[in-house]
Design an enzyme around this catalytic site. Structure first.
Site, mmCIF file in Angstrom:
data_model
loop_
_atom_site.group_PDB
_atom_site.id
_atom_site.type_symbol
_atom_site.label_atom_id
_atom_site.label_comp_id
_atom_site.label_asym_id
_atom_site.label_seq_id
_atom_site.Cartn_x
_atom_site.Cartn_y
_atom_site.Cartn_z
ATOM 1 N N ARG A 79 -9.695 9.986 -84.477
ATOM 2 C CA ARG A 79 -8.849 9.636 -85.759
ATOM 3 C C ARG A 79 -7.446 9.953 -85.757
ATOM 4 O O ARG A 79 -6.677 10.600 -84.513
ATOM 5 C CB ARG A 79 -10.087 11.714 -86.834
ATOM 6 C CG ARG A 79 -11.347 11.212 -86.560
ATOM 7 C CD ARG A 79 -11.924 12.285 -87.873
ATOM 8 N NE ARG A 79 -11.163 13.177 -86.965
ATOM 9 C CZ ARG A 79 -10.443 14.697 -86.298
ATOM 10 N NH1 ARG A 79 -9.661 14.668 -87.479
ATOM 11 N NH2 ARG A 79 -10.393 15.563 -85.756
ATOM 12 N N HIS A 247 -17.574 22.173 -90.952
ATOM 13 C CA HIS A 247 -17.364 21.532 -89.692
ATOM 14 C C HIS A 247 -18.004 22.372 -89.833
ATOM 15 O O HIS A 247 -17.242 23.077 -88.043
ATOM 16 C CB HIS A 247 -16.496 21.094 -89.561
ATOM 17 C CG HIS A 247 -16.084 20.253 -88.634
ATOM 18 N ND1 HIS A 247 -14.427 20.604 -88.177
ATOM 19 C CD2 HIS A 247 -16.531 19.887 -87.784
ATOM 20 C CE1 HIS A 247 -14.417 19.874 -86.690
ATOM 21 N NE2 HIS A 247 -15.363 19.579 -87.116
ATOM 22 N N SER A 269 -11.886 20.676 -83.936
ATOM 23 C CA SER A 269 -12.527 19.866 -83.116
ATOM 24 C C SER A 269 -12.633 19.593 -81.932
ATOM 25 O O SER A 269 -11.267 20.439 -81.168
ATOM 26 C CB SER A 269 -11.710 18.058 -83.834
ATOM 27 O OG SER A 269 -12.071 17.667 -84.994
ATOM 28 N N CYS A 271 -14.036 21.728 -79.595
ATOM 29 C CA CYS A 271 -14.084 23.675 -78.952
ATOM 30 C C CYS A 271 -14.898 24.034 -78.940
ATOM 31 O O CYS A 271 -14.879 25.248 -78.981
ATOM 32 C CB CYS A 271 -12.981 24.016 -80.303
ATOM 33 S SG CYS A 271 -10.615 23.769 -80.411
ATOM 34 N N ASP A 294 -22.664 19.860 -85.997
ATOM 35 C CA ASP A 294 -21.156 19.642 -86.116
ATOM 36 C C ASP A 294 -20.687 19.128 -87.200
ATOM 37 O O ASP A 294 -20.005 19.503 -88.293
ATOM 38 C CB ASP A 294 -20.775 17.565 -86.099
ATOM 39 C CG ASP A 294 -19.191 17.124 -86.314
ATOM 40 O OD1 ASP A 294 -18.096 17.787 -85.269
ATOM 41 O OD2 ASP A 294 -18.924 16.367 -87.057
HETATM 42 P P1 GTP Z 1 -16.762 17.731 -81.967
HETATM 43 O O1 GTP Z 1 -17.352 16.710 -81.770
HETATM 44 O O2 GTP Z 1 -14.865 17.264 -81.821
HETATM 45 O O3 GTP Z 1 -16.332 18.802 -83.372
HETATM 46 O O4 GTP Z 1 -16.005 18.843 -80.435
HETATM 47 P P2 GTP Z 1 -16.538 20.207 -80.551
HETATM 48 O O5 GTP Z 1 -16.904 21.271 -81.567
HETATM 49 O O6 GTP Z 1 -18.737 19.749 -80.223
HETATM 50 O O7 GTP Z 1 -16.527 20.139 -79.008
HETATM 51 P P3 GTP Z 1 -17.820 20.452 -77.769
HETATM 52 O O8 GTP Z 1 -18.723 21.049 -77.282
HETATM 53 O O9 GTP Z 1 -17.682 18.674 -77.423
HETATM 54 O O10 GTP Z 1 -16.842 20.814 -76.510
HETATM 55 C C1 GTP Z 1 -15.562 20.226 -76.347
HETATM 56 C C2 GTP Z 1 -14.724 20.601 -74.854
HETATM 57 O O11 GTP Z 1 -15.501 22.334 -75.036
HETATM 58 C C3 GTP Z 1 -15.921 19.874 -73.832
HETATM 59 O O12 GTP Z 1 -15.077 20.260 -72.822
HETATM 60 C C4 GTP Z 1 -16.470 21.919 -73.611
HETATM 61 O O13 GTP Z 1 -17.003 21.491 -71.863
HETATM 62 C C5 GTP Z 1 -15.224 22.356 -73.642
HETATM 63 N N1 GTP Z 1 -16.053 23.993 -73.871
HETATM 64 C C6 GTP Z 1 -17.834 23.918 -74.928
HETATM 65 N N2 GTP Z 1 -17.482 25.259 -74.484
HETATM 66 C C7 GTP Z 1 -16.990 25.532 -73.833
HETATM 67 C C8 GTP Z 1 -16.571 27.072 -73.089
HETATM 68 O O14 GTP Z 1 -18.088 27.995 -73.625
HETATM 69 N N3 GTP Z 1 -15.934 27.656 -72.630
HETATM 70 C C9 GTP Z 1 -14.837 26.552 -72.102
HETATM 71 N N4 GTP Z 1 -14.346 26.556 -71.005
HETATM 72 N N5 GTP Z 1 -14.954 24.901 -72.425
HETATM 73 C C10 GTP Z 1 -15.584 25.049 -73.318
HETATM 74 C C1 SPV Z 2 -14.243 15.628 -84.734
HETATM 75 O O1 SPV Z 2 -13.744 15.135 -84.745
HETATM 76 O O2 SPV Z 2 -14.152 16.922 -85.642
HETATM 77 C C2 SPV Z 2 -15.211 14.804 -84.714
HETATM 78 C C3 SPV Z 2 -15.290 13.388 -83.841
HETATM 79 O O3 SPV Z 2 -16.769 15.605 -84.576
HETATM 80 S S1 SPV Z 2 -15.144 12.342 -84.942
HETATM 81 O O4 SPV Z 2 -16.390 11.570 -85.938
HETATM 82 O O5 SPV Z 2 -13.841 10.959 -84.849
HETATM 83 O O6 SPV Z 2 -14.600 13.300 -86.248
HETATM 84 MN MN MN Z 3 -16.641 17.356 -85.473
#
Ligand code: GTP
Ligand code: SPV
Ligand code: MN
Length: 605
Positions: A79, A247, A269, A271, A294
């Protein structure tokens, strides 16, 4: 035969929609118009066309049936917040956290960009519903786009189909979204794998319920139903109608006693939302069912509880870090029918990314299409590479995940990526302290948006890039929603942090499946089964109440995970004060009072 001819068919007459499509076609001058019906056959033809045009690579069906790899232009991978605008009539309505654009002036800027921008291309018209079609919490919209990649992604992420045109014909309000990659094709010109433009605009018109996006093919900039509509525009609709567009992931947690609880969690995002959404508890007896990963829309119900739906129909998830040891449910979800973007390609025609397996394969093609080996010294997959897959493929999706009325929420979690200060879990005493916690989320920047990775920034409610109106008004709206919930039926609010680091720079908490131990404590707090320790920043667990059976977290780590350093927290309070000061007096008094009492407790505790 051109695809447009194959699929143009009679649909209910919707004059307002057709007039609008004519108007946009007049402006953008496409070669063809294709009304998307969302059928599986149409999807197949689109995918096939993209493979023929070199826009997608078909993966080896033996390993990954029905799946494709897209490689974006190297400049179009996330983004672009600096190019994202809220064009509300009054500047205050966008401030202070959004880029504001004058709606009249920005339309003048956009007009010449969109003029002829679809020449040589097909203009797709995609009617979609966010939430089950016709549901009480659902909303509808139409995206016009010149990107087939966007069409197939919208097909996974939303409910696309003619029923939506029927609702429009019946007079239901709908959101108009227009997307062009900004790469017209002059006759005879060769198309590229990922058309886009250096100039980008992602512009929201909250009063007109419109989104105009130019120049980018990337997810959040191109799948306009997602962040643009379901968060930025929907948050404005929610402000006016008394609900919240957030979100947040959504899960059902089932205790060893068989009782179901619903938890919503807002993390910035990249996280950990998708990971928590697909949690596989490591502690025996607990189960998690996925509802969304999400976005959640939450509305006070007549029963005084807060009800929530996931308006999406798929996952657009971060690939790197997704593996059997972290998120096995996601790995299983991705067995097929998945569009991958910017991951690496294996010689056998399957995909790979950092963290999928412990060891990298010896030879890969990286996300930019170059040969790669483990000693190349750069990641094989882009850090923000993603998968797009239907929610229904998740092995632990709740049977009723698309129930139109949603689920009642028992707990709300706010979290971020904080190496220091923020404990593993802390509970708010009441709604207003919870809203204070949400307003203060800060997190280290990730690759999900352009900017310097690792830098700390305030990301209130994980909505900094997604709140479509004035952030101070948004805080007040959260407080108002709390007032509509019956006191003992309002969700309890917690702050969590899986990312605190020790002096050696390693994570103090194992995270992932082990986060179930934190959920266990949260549920037992909701049930009033365990006590808590008062601290200046909120209620902390008594270590003996945490279920730590079967894991080996050293005592020193546990102490560090819950350490509240008064001095650092005073600095944290200073930062909050500075942050609030940027809001030109719109921060609600209740939150300023929370800050004052935090300072008081830090001083005298
Ligand atoms: P968006 O789709 O961008 O909104 O991201 P999200 O919040 O869904 O994040 P996602 O679950 O995809 O995690 C992003 C990164 O954080 C990945 O590389 C995961 O492996 C890492 N991660 C998720 N949960 C944990 C955790 O409990 N501990 C650690 N150390 N890393 C984590
Ligand atoms: C984020 O960035 O929080 C996402 C991916 O979930 S996007 O749809 O590009 O915003
Ligand atoms: Mn997101």
């Amino acid at each position: 035969m051109a695809i447009a001819e194959t699929f143009t068919h009679a649909a209910p007459a919707t004059t307002a929609l057709e007039d609008w499509v004519d108007e946009i076609a007049g402006l953008t001058q496409p070669d063809r118009i294709h009304w998307v019906d969302g059928s599986p056959r149409e999807n197949e033809v689109l995918l096939h066309e993209m493979v023929t045009e070199g826009k997608l690579i078909k993966l080896n069906p033996e390993w990954r049936p029905g799946s494709y790899l897209a490689r974006s232009h190297p400049s179009d991978v996330a983004r672009t917040e600096a190019r994202t605008f809220i064009a509300s009539e009054s500047e205050t309505d966008a401030g202070p956290t959004n880029n504001w654009a004058d709606p009249v002036a920005i339309r003048e800027t956009l007009k010449p960009l969109f003029a002829g921008s679809m020449r040589g291309r097909t203009m797709y018209v995609v009617p979609f519903s966010m939430g089950p079609v016709g549901g009480p919490l659902s909303q509808i919209g139409v995206q016009i786009t010149d990107s087939a990649y966007a069409v197939t992604s919208i097909g996974i992420m939303t409910r696309v189909g003619d029923e939506v045109r029927q609702l429009i014909a019946e007079g239901q309000p709908w959101v108009k979204t227009v997307h062009s990659v900004g790469a017209p094709l002059v006759p005879g010109a060769q198309d590229v794998a990922w058309p886009c433009n250096d100039e980008k605009y992602i512009v929201h018109f909250p009063e007109a319920l419109e989104v105009w996006s130019y120049g980018s093919g990337y997810g959040g900039n191109a799948i306009l139903a997602k962040k643009c509509f379901a968060l930025r525009i929907a948050s404005v609709i929610g402000r006016d109608e008394g609900w919240l567009a957030e979100h947040m992931l959504l899960i059902r947690v089932i205790s060893p006693e068989g009782k179901a609880y619903h938890v919503a969690a807002a993390f910035p995002s990249a996280c950990g939302k998708t990971n928590l959404a697909m949690l596989r508890p490591t502690i025996p007896g607990w189960r998690v069912e996925t509802l969304g990963d999400d976005i959640a829309w939450l509305r006070p119900g007549e029963d005084g509880r807060l009800w929530a739906i996931n308006p999406e129909a798929g996952f657009f998830g971060v690939a790197p870090g997704t593996g059997d040891e972290t998120n096995v449910a996601a790995v299983e979800t991705l067995w097929g029918n998945t569009i991958f973007t910017n991951v690496a390609l294996r010689p056998d025609g399957d995909v790979w990314w950092e963290g999928l397996t412990r060891e990298a394969p010896p030879h890969l093609t990286d996300w930019e299409g170059n040969p790669w080996t483990p000693d190349s010294g750069r990641p094989a997959a882009h850090p923000n590479s993603r998968f797009t897959v239907s929610a229904s493929q998740c092995p632990q999706i709740a049977d009723d995940w698309d129930a139109p009325e949603g689920v009642p929420i028992d707990a709300i979690l706010f979290g971020g990526r904080r190496a220091t200060n923020v404990p593993l879990v802390v509970e708010a005493a009441d709604w207003s302290q919870g809203v204070f916690m949400g307003s203060n989320i800060s997190s280290e920047r990730t690759a999900a948006a352009e900017g310097t990775v690792g830098e700390l920034r305030r990301d209130p409610f994980a909505m900094l890039p997604f709140c479509g109106y004035n952030m101070g008004d948004y805080f007040a709206h959260w407080l108002n929603i709390g007032q509509q919930l019956w006191f003992d039926r309002a969700p309890r609010i917690f702050q969590v942090n899986w990312f605190r680091k020790g002096e050696d720079g390693g994570f103090l908490w194992p995270g992932f499946g082990e986060n179930s131990r934190v959920i266990d404590w949260i549920i037992r707090r909701v049930e009033g089964e365990v006590g808590a320790v008062a601290s200046p920043i909120g209620r902390l667990p008594r270590i003996e109440d945490l279920n730590l059976e079967g894991i080996d977290v050293p005592k020193a780590n546990l102490d560090a995970l819950f350490a509240i350093d008064t001095e650092s927290w005073q600095k944290e309070a200073d930062l909050t004060e500075e942050f609030y000061a940027t809001f030109e007096g719109t921060v609600p008094a209740a939150l300023r009072a929370e800050l004052a009492s935090l300072r008081y407790r830090l001083k005298y505790a």
